[in-house]
Structure formats: structure tokens, C-alpha cells
Design a protein around this motif. Structure first.
Motif, PDB file in Angstrom:
ATOM      1  N   ALA A 146       0.811  -1.213   0.000  1.00  0.00           N
ATOM      2  CA  ALA A 146       0.000   0.000   0.000  1.00  0.00           C
ATOM      3  C   ALA A 146       0.851   1.272   0.000  1.00  0.00           C
ATOM      4  O   ALA A 146       0.363   2.348  -0.354  1.00  0.00           O
ATOM      5  CB  ALA A 146      -0.931   0.004   1.218  1.00  0.00           C
ATOM      6  N   ARG A 147       2.119   1.179   0.348  1.00  0.00           N
ATOM      7  CA  ARG A 147       2.966   2.367   0.397  1.00  0.00           C
ATOM      8  C   ARG A 147       3.502   2.733  -0.989  1.00  0.00           C
ATOM      9  O   ARG A 147       3.414   3.881  -1.415  1.00  0.00           O
ATOM     10  CB  ARG A 147       4.133   2.130   1.364  1.00  0.00           C
ATOM     11  N   CYS A 148       4.046   1.757  -1.718  1.00  0.00           N
ATOM     12  CA  CYS A 148       4.683   2.051  -3.001  1.00  0.00           C
ATOM     13  C   CYS A 148       3.885   1.570  -4.204  1.00  0.00           C
ATOM     14  O   CYS A 148       4.277   1.824  -5.344  1.00  0.00           O
ATOM     15  CB  CYS A 148       6.088   1.453  -3.043  1.00  0.00           C
ATOM     16  N   GLY A 149       2.802   0.842  -3.978  1.00  0.00           N
ATOM     17  CA  GLY A 149       1.995   0.365  -5.088  1.00  0.00           C
ATOM     18  C   GLY A 149       2.520  -0.874  -5.757  1.00  0.00           C
ATOM     19  O   GLY A 149       2.084  -1.210  -6.872  1.00  0.00           O
ATOM     20  N   PHE A 150       3.437  -1.598  -5.132  1.00  0.00           N
ATOM     21  CA  PHE A 150       3.977  -2.815  -5.710  1.00  0.00           C
ATOM     22  C   PHE A 150       2.911  -3.915  -5.709  1.00  0.00           C
ATOM     23  O   PHE A 150       2.191  -4.099  -4.727  1.00  0.00           O
ATOM     24  CB  PHE A 150       5.213  -3.265  -4.919  1.00  0.00           C
ATOM     25  N   VAL A 151       2.822  -4.646  -6.816  1.00  0.00           N
ATOM     26  CA  VAL A 151       1.862  -5.749  -6.945  1.00  0.00           C
ATOM     27  C   VAL A 151       2.625  -6.962  -7.473  1.00  0.00           C
ATOM     28  O   VAL A 151       3.254  -6.896  -8.536  1.00  0.00           O
ATOM     29  CB  VAL A 151       0.693  -5.398  -7.886  1.00  0.00           C
ATOM     30  N   HIS A 152       2.514  -8.040  -6.713  1.00  0.00           N
ATOM     31  CA  HIS A 152       3.173  -9.281  -7.122  1.00  0.00           C
ATOM     32  C   HIS A 152       2.232 -10.109  -8.002  1.00  0.00           C
ATOM     33  O   HIS A 152       1.012  -9.923  -7.993  1.00  0.00           O
ATOM     34  CB  HIS A 152       3.597 -10.096  -5.883  1.00  0.00           C
ATOM     35  N   THR A 153       2.778 -11.029  -8.735  1.00  0.00           N
ATOM     36  CA  THR A 153       1.992 -11.874  -9.631  1.00  0.00           C
ATOM     37  C   THR A 153       1.000 -12.728  -8.835  1.00  0.00           C
ATOM     38  O   THR A 153       1.317 -13.247  -7.759  1.00  0.00           O
ATOM     39  CB  THR A 153       2.918 -12.792 -10.446  1.00  0.00           C
ATOM     40  N   LYS A 154      -0.201 -12.884  -9.389  1.00  0.00           N
ATOM     41  CA  LYS A 154      -1.231 -13.691  -8.714  1.00  0.00           C
ATOM     42  C   LYS A 154      -0.766 -15.141  -8.630  1.00  0.00           C
ATOM     43  O   LYS A 154      -0.320 -15.733  -9.606  1.00  0.00           O
ATOM     44  CB  LYS A 154      -2.546 -13.588  -9.473  1.00  0.00           C
ATOM     45  N   THR A 155      -0.905 -15.703  -7.421  1.00  0.00           N
ATOM     46  CA  THR A 155      -0.412 -17.045  -7.138  1.00  0.00           C
ATOM     47  C   THR A 155      -1.567 -17.932  -6.677  1.00  0.00           C
ATOM     48  O   THR A 155      -2.385 -17.527  -5.846  1.00  0.00           O
ATOM     49  CB  THR A 155       0.674 -17.014  -6.054  1.00  0.00           C
ATOM     50  N   LYS A 156      -1.608 -19.157  -7.190  1.00  0.00           N
ATOM     51  CA  LYS A 156      -2.629 -20.132  -6.781  1.00  0.00           C
ATOM     52  C   LYS A 156      -2.138 -20.888  -5.555  1.00  0.00           C
ATOM     53  O   LYS A 156      -1.073 -21.512  -5.590  1.00  0.00           O
ATOM     54  CB  LYS A 156      -2.899 -21.133  -7.908  1.00  0.00           C
ATOM     55  N   CYS A 157      -2.928 -20.818  -4.498  1.00  0.00           N
ATOM     56  CA  CYS A 157      -2.596 -21.529  -3.260  1.00  0.00           C
ATOM     57  C   CYS A 157      -3.400 -22.829  -3.165  1.00  0.00           C
ATOM     58  O   CYS A 157      -4.020 -23.136  -2.140  1.00  0.00           O
ATOM     59  CB  CYS A 157      -2.855 -20.645  -2.046  1.00  0.00           C
ATOM     60  N   TYR A 158      -3.414 -23.574  -4.224  1.00  0.00           N
ATOM     61  CA  TYR A 158      -4.122 -24.854  -4.265  1.00  0.00           C
ATOM     62  C   TYR A 158      -3.538 -25.670  -5.401  1.00  0.00           C
ATOM     63  O   TYR A 158      -2.842 -25.151  -6.287  1.00  0.00           O
ATOM     64  CB  TYR A 158      -5.625 -24.655  -4.468  1.00  0.00           C
ATOM     65  N   ARG A 159      -3.842 -26.953  -5.371  1.00  0.00           N
ATOM     66  CA  ARG A 159      -3.410 -27.844  -6.432  1.00  0.00           C
ATOM     67  C   ARG A 159      -4.439 -27.854  -7.548  1.00  0.00           C
ATOM     68  O   ARG A 159      -5.643 -27.749  -7.297  1.00  0.00           O
ATOM     69  CB  ARG A 159      -3.232 -29.268  -5.899  1.00  0.00           C
ATOM     70  N   VAL A 160      -3.956 -28.004  -8.756  1.00  0.00           N
ATOM     71  CA  VAL A 160      -4.837 -28.048  -9.917  1.00  0.00           C
ATOM     72  C   VAL A 160      -4.845 -29.466 -10.480  1.00  0.00           C
ATOM     73  O   VAL A 160      -3.918 -30.250 -10.274  1.00  0.00           O
ATOM     74  CB  VAL A 160      -4.396 -27.045 -11.003  1.00  0.00           C
ATOM     75  N   VAL A 161      -5.923 -29.771 -11.194  1.00  0.00           N
ATOM     76  CA  VAL A 161      -6.055 -31.070 -11.840  1.00  0.00           C
ATOM     77  C   VAL A 161      -5.381 -30.984 -13.202  1.00  0.00           C
ATOM     78  O   VAL A 161      -5.779 -30.164 -14.040  1.00  0.00           O
ATOM     79  CB  VAL A 161      -7.534 -31.463 -11.988  1.00  0.00           C
TER      80      VAL A 161
END
Length: 710
Positions: A146-161
Motif C-alpha cells: 500500500a505504500r509504493c503500489g507494488f503488486v506481485h503476480t497472482k499465485t494459486k494456493c491450491y493444487r490443480v487437476v
């Protein structure tokens, strides 16, 4: 020229005057009836609690007798609907199922990337936060500052089929949850309540139903492949035995989603869904080699008909039914489809075991002769347990003479003794057949022993155990080791030894006919393979845990039946769940979940071994006998002063016995002139010899009029 001034209406506008508002008649009438303290305006919920709505739409305030109350109520104001669109919520203020290993990796990568991109902000106090993106039950997260506006890549916190197709990959948690959901009796709506009870955001109903349809289709295909493997294994086992006839023996039974055969609001059979299991009788595993589901329900057709479309099931697109609603669901139709499915695997049927309805065997026979071989015969075998139920029903309808149950005081006790006699005949015939099979498996030698066993049982019911054989009917006539002390249904009841009078030839013939329903040559030949439909009944009990009768799953009925069939063909239900998850998620489970399933499987195997232990079987049987005895003692109290005596002996009323009683009376009274009157007591339960001074036992009453004690 003078003209008359035009009269203007009262509500005509004029500067400086107030607007005129006329009062309507309804308002005037209303004000004329208003009294101080009589009219009330309640809240909406209170008004619905106090007032009752008539069929014409008006309200009244009745008492318990329907008389009108004196209170006058005004209708409440309309309650505005609450808008949920403008409600501000915190997306992180709830429980979330996340894979912690992915969460740790996401934070490590986000912190490293933030330090490389904005080193100045990283040296100061950063304000990191998460932005969640929900997909069913699981989430993907974005880490931002919230201070510098940095946004990291969206990450999936689950396993996929894993899949080879394009598009977003399905989450393994969503498909696994739906796979386990098909093993329960609840549907998508109840599953949403369960998820909300865990303080989690439940998936949308449409999304959940879409996943259920996809997973259900995969389970149906997997179950079909598994049944084919089991059927082929049974066929190969028969070939390895070196027999000439390689056909299989099966047991077939169907389960309808209805408790009754008919219903007032529906035409024909009240059932709309039926599931039939076919289990083989050639091995000890009793595999389920075929399953047929007939379904008349289709929610898509109901939705289209409600909007004016003329559709007919099962011919329209997206139809979930596979049977015409106007056709009748019969066991014969199930048998035809079963024979067709087995014929596609080059498997033919030799013997079919069914319950009282032989329609399944007729369907298999008809399909075999019409489509395979017109000279091939399919033999129908009856179920032994259902034959016993037929004995009980016929005993209740049998017209015994009144003298047979004259020992009992009331008609209710006589009817109860009649029911217990039917249950005991069923149990005794089963014991005789079981003991004869231990002696010899030859049907001809068994049928030769049936006649003597039936005559011995009839005389035993009459009170004479001299013809009983212990190794056949488990009765040797000795107290404590006779049939009356061993019978499950006679112990603790008013039916004692000697309480049934089988002196009438009609009663003896009826009892003989009831026993011959199971102890005859024709029945012995038909049940020589000792088969029954108990394994199909057990499959139906498993089906009730996933697909109960009182719930209609119109879209996923076949999937739930397939899930139950996989449970039947597995060693334990935990093992079946592991196989289903491997099928739907296409990957191995985590180590902790695998360990949990191993513990569940060990517990189920322990309970299976516990139930099969002979000591536990005997203990359960004794507990069942004790419950029946306690029930008989509570609902059938036996009088202590009018009970049948245990020292009853055959022919104890002959002349020699009477002379002994008279001699004993002369000796004890000292009187030589003793006159004895013999009065038969047929209408009562009394079996004692009575006088005012002496009491002797017997079935006659001896009265001494010349005794000074009278």
C-alpha cells in the motif's frame, strides 16, 4: 348585457386560498368508526402472528372456537427489502482453505521481488496486504504494498487437476469435495450450509452444480470400467476351474424410490427412479458386475415446460432422464437391460436368484432367447429368506380351530401366539435345512428326511418330544435342552410347552402345509445352490447412504448410484474414496490425507473382522433373543396363578392316575367314603386339581361333596 357569473368548482386554484382536498366516502366511513384505543398497527411479524388469513384474502382474529375477537388491527406497512449489493465486507475476514506450502512460496517470492524493485520502500516500514480471488472453495492471492503500489503476480494456493485442454485448470479441492459429497445424502444446497457453518464462503450454487455434473460423469465412466474388469475376472475364474458350462450365476434385485406401490396423486407406480444391482454368485467376493438405473426425472424439461416449450423426455437436449414418464418401471425391464449389458461383454447367465418378484429372471430369459440363442434356458432360483417370509404370512391367514389356542385367555393373546407360531415355524425350518446340509449335500437324501422331521415338529408343538432328533431339529425333549427353551420367539412369551392343542386333524394339516412350503422336494431342488439376494440387499443399504429414497437427485442419480457401486466393489469405503479421488483429481493425495485414509481403512477392517467373528455372532444372536424375550415379557404378561405347569406329562389323566389321586385323598383325610366328581375345564387356562383343603395338579378338577371341609 348582463351575464351570469360562472360557478367555479371548489378545487379551482385561486391565489391566496388553500387547495381543496375532498374526502372520499371510504375515508368518511373510516373516520366515523374510529374509536379511541381500539385500532392498532402492529409490526409485520406480529401482525402475521396475531391475524389469520382467509381463503378470500381477508384477515380475521378468531379464537379456538372460530369466534371473532374485539381487537381492531390496521394492516402493517410494507417491509422494504434489504439490498445486499451495497454491503461492504472484508474479503479476508473469513476462513479459507489454502495450501500452506504454496502460501509460503508466494510470500518468499513477493518479498524478494519487492526488495529488488523498490529497495527504498523495502528498507522502510512496508504495508503489505493480500487481494484474494475466489474459485469455488479455493483462492488465488495477489500480494501488494500500500505504500509504493507494488503488486506481485497472482499465485494459486491450491493444487490443480492436470489436463491437456486449454483454459483454466480445475482445482483439486473443488473436485475432491464434490467427489466426497456424492458419498453422502446431502445435495449442493445443504453443502453450502455446511461450508457456511465452517465460517467459509461457499461456492455459488450454479458453479457447484456444474462441478457435480462433471465429476458425476467421470465416476459413471470409471464405475462402468471397474464393473467390466470385475466381470471379466469372474469369467476367467470360471474357465480356470475347468467346467463345461462357463455361464455365471447372478442375483438381481431392484430398489425403487418409493415406500408404496401406488399413490393417490400419481397414476401407476409411484416410483420415479429405480436402481438395480446384479451381483455374481460364483465367487466368495460377490462382485457387482452390472448396474441399471431407470430415471424419469428431468429438471431441464420442467424448466422448459414452465416457459412454454413443448419438450418430451428423454428426447430433448440436456435431458437427465433415460425412461419415458408414461412407461411402467418393472423388474422385467431391468432384467432385459442387465442381460444386454452382460451380453456386450460376452457373459451369459445360467441361474438368476430373485425375491418374490420373478420379473428380472423373465427379462433375462426373454432377451437371451430373442437375441442370443433361442434354445438357451435361464433358471430362476427363489430366495430362501423370502420363502420364510411367505410362511409367516400364510400362518397369519391360516384358519386354525379355536381349540388350538384355547389355553390363552383372550383373543389378542391367541392372535399373538399365532404370529409367534409362524415366526417359529420359519426359524425351525431354517434350522432343519441347515442341519441336514451338514449331514449330506445330496438333495434326494435330504428330502427323505423331510417327512420325519415335519411329523416330529408337529408332535413337538403338541407337547410330545419323543420323536424329536437333536441333530436335525435341535430338540431332545429334555428340560432346558428342548425346542421350547431354545426357540427365539417362544422364550419369555405365553407360548409354553403344552399350550398349543394340536388334537384337531385340521390344525395338524395346516402346520404340515406351512412347513412344506420350505421342506419339500420342489423347494429343495430350487434352493440346492443355497443362494439368496442378501448381497443385493446390502448393496441397497449402501445405496441408501448416498441416494436415499426420500430425496430425488434429478441430475446426479446415476452418479450417486455409481458411487455406491464402487463402495460395494471395494474392500472398505475408505479405499473406495481413495480410488474415486485418484480418478477425479488425477493425482496423488498429500501424505497427511493418505495417512488419515489408512487409519479409516484399518478401523473399517477391524469392524468387519469383529462382525465375522463366531463368538461375536453368537453374542449378537443371544442379545437379539434377549430383546425378543424382554419384549414378550413386557407386552405379554403371564399370570402366575393360571400358568401352564412345567411338570406336564402325557396321558396323565388315565384311570390309574385318577385312582392314585383318590387313594391319596383317602389317606390324608382319613375318610373312607369319598365321592369324586370329574369336571372338565376346557374353557379356562387352569390346570390344577382343587379342593378347599387339598390341591392336586392335573387338567381336571376333583370335588368332594361329602368331605366335612366343604
Amino acid at each position: 348585457m348582463l351575464t351570469a357569473k360562472k360557478n367555479r368548482k371548489k378545487w379551482f386554484f385561486k391565489a391566496g386560498h388553500k387547495k381543496y382536498q375532498p374526502k372520499c366516502k371510504r375515508e368518511c366511513t373510516f373516520e366515523s368508526h374510529v374509536e379511541e384505543g381500539k385500532w392498532k398497527r402492529l409490526k409485520h411479524d406480529d401482525f402475521n402472528l396475531v391475524a389469520r388469513r382467509r381463503t378470500d384474502g381477508t384477515y380475521h382474529l378468531p379464537d379456538s372456537n372460530g369466534n371473532q375477537g374485539s381487537t381492531k388491527l390496521l394492516r402493517p406497512t410494507a417491509v422494504p427489502r434489504k439490498s445486499i449489493c451495497d454491503v461492504q465486507t472484508d474479503p479476508l475476514d473469513c476462513s479459507m482453505p489454502v495450501r500452506m506450502r504454496d502460501m509460503v512460496s508466494m510470500w518468499n517470492a513477493a518479498l524478494t521481488s519487492h526488495a529488488n524493485c523498490n529497495p527504498d520502500c523495502h528498507r522502510q516500514e512496508s504495508k503489505f496486504d493480500l487481494r484474494p480471488y475466489r474459485q469455488g472453495l479455493v483462492y488465488s492471492f495477489e500480494v501488494y504494498c500500500a505504500r509504493c503500489g507494488f503488486v506481485h503476480t497472482k499465485t494459486k494456493c491450491y493444487r490443480v487437476v492436470p489436463s491437456s485442454g486449454p483454459g483454466r485448470k480445475a482445482a483439486a479441492v473443488n473436485k475432491g469435495a464434490v467427489t466426497a459429497l456424492l458419498d453422502t445424502t446431502i445435495g449442493a444446497t445443504q453443502f453450502q450450509r455446511v461450508v457456511c457453518g465452517m465460517d467459509m464462503v461457499s461456492p455459488h450454487l450454479t458453479s457447484l452444480q456444474r462441478i457435480t455434473n462433471k465429476v458425476g460423469g467421470e465416476l459413471v465412466v470409471y464405475n462402468h470400467r471397474d464393473m467390466r474388469i470385475k466381470a471379466r475376472a469372474v469369467a476367467n475364474a470360471i474357465k480356470m476351474r475347468g467346467v463345461t458350462d462357463e455361464r455365471v450365476n447372478v442375483q438381481v434385485d431392484g430398489r425403487y424410490n418409493s415406500q408404496t406401490y401406488g399413490r393417490r396423486g400419481e397414476m401407476g407406480l409411484s416410483a420415479t427412479q429405480v436402481v438395480s444391482f446384479t451381483r455374481e454368485d460364483n465367487t466368495d467376493y460377490k462382485f457387482c458386475i452390472d448396474m441399471v438405473v431407470l430415471d424419469k426425472l428431468c429438471s431441464t424439461a420442467q424448466w422448459l415446460k414452465g416457459r412454454g416449450y413443448n419438450v418430451r423426455c428423454p428426447d430433448h437436449a440436456g435431458c437427465s432422464s433415460n425412461f419415458n414418464a408414461a412407461d411402467t418401471m418393472t423388474e422385467k425391464e431391468l432384467g432385459k437391460r442387465t442381460a444386454e449389458n452382460l451380453a456386450m461383454q460376452n457373459i451369459l447367465v445360467n441361474h438368476v436368484t430373485t425375491d418374490g418378484d420373478a420379473g428380472a429372471a423373465q427379462g433375462i430369459q426373454e432377451y437371451t432367447r430373442n437375441c442370443i440363442n433361442p434354445n438357451m434356458t435361464v433358471t430362476r432360483l427363489p430366495d430362501r429368506s423370502h420363502l420364510g417370509a411367505v410362511q409367516v404370512r400364510h400362518c397369519r391367514k391360516a384358519e386354525f380351530t379355536d381349540s388350538m389356542f384355547a389355553h390363552f385367555e383372550s383373543k389378542a393373546q391367541a392372535n399373538r401366539a399365532k404370529n409367534l407360531l409362524g415366526r417359529d415355524i420359519q426359524y425351525r425350518c431354517a434350522v432343519i435345512v441347515q442341519n441336514l446340509y451338514k449331514i449330506s449335500n445330496n438333495v434326494s437324501s435330504m428330502t427323505e428326511s423331510y417327512t420325519s422331521a415335519i411329523q416330529a415338529a408337529i408332535t413337538c408343538y403338541g407337547g410330545d418330544c419323543s420323536r424329536c432328533t437333536y441333530n436335525i431339529d435341535a430338540c431332545n425333549g429334555k428340560p432346558g435342552n428342548d425346542w421350547w427353551s431354545k426357540s427365539t420367539f417362544f422364550r419369555g412369551s405365553g407360548v409354553r410347552k403344552g399350550s398349543l392343542d394340536l388334537g384337531s386333524e385340521n390344525d395338524r394339516l395346516l402346520v404340515e402345509a406351512l412347513m412344506k412350503l420350505k421342506l419339500c422336494t420342489g423347494t429343495a431342488i430350487s434352493v440346492h445352490l443355497q443362494t439368496n439376494t442378501s448381497m443385493c440387499e446390502s448393496a441397497h443399504r449402501v445405496l441408501s447412504s448416498t441416494f436415499p429414497k426420500n430425496v430425488t437427485f434429478s441430475k446426479n442419480a446415476t452418479a450417486r448410484a455409481a458411487s455406491a457401486c464402487l463402495d460395494v466393489n471395494s474392500s472398505t469405503r475408505a479405499d473406495a474414496l481413495r480410488r474415486k479421488l485418484n480418478c477425479t483429481t488425477n493425482r496423488q493425495m498429500s501424505s497427511q490425507v493418505s495417512l488419515q485414509l489408512e487409519k479409516m481403512e484399518q478401523k473399517e477392517m477391524y469392524h468387519q473382522e469383529y462382525r465375522k467373528n463366531p463368538e461375536n455372532i453368537k453374542r449378537a444372536y443371544n442379545n437379539r433373543c434377549e430383546r425378543i424375550r424382554q419384549y414378550n415379557e413386557k407386552h405379554w404378561p403371564v399370570s402366575t396363578t393360571h400358568s401352564a405347569e412345567s411338570d406336564y406329562k402325557k396321558d396323565h389323566l388315565d384311570d390309574s392316575t385318577i385312582r392314585e389321586v383318590i387313594a391319596k385323598a383317602k389317606q390324608e383325610t382319613g375318610l373312607q367314603n369319598v365321592e369324586v366328581c370329574v369336571i372338565e375345564k376346557i374353557e379356562t387356562r387352569s390346570s390344577r386339581i382343587r379342593s378347599k383343603k387339598f390341591e392336586f395338579r392335573g387338567d381336571h378338577q376333583y370335588y368332594n361333596p361329602s368331605s366335612p371341609t366343604q
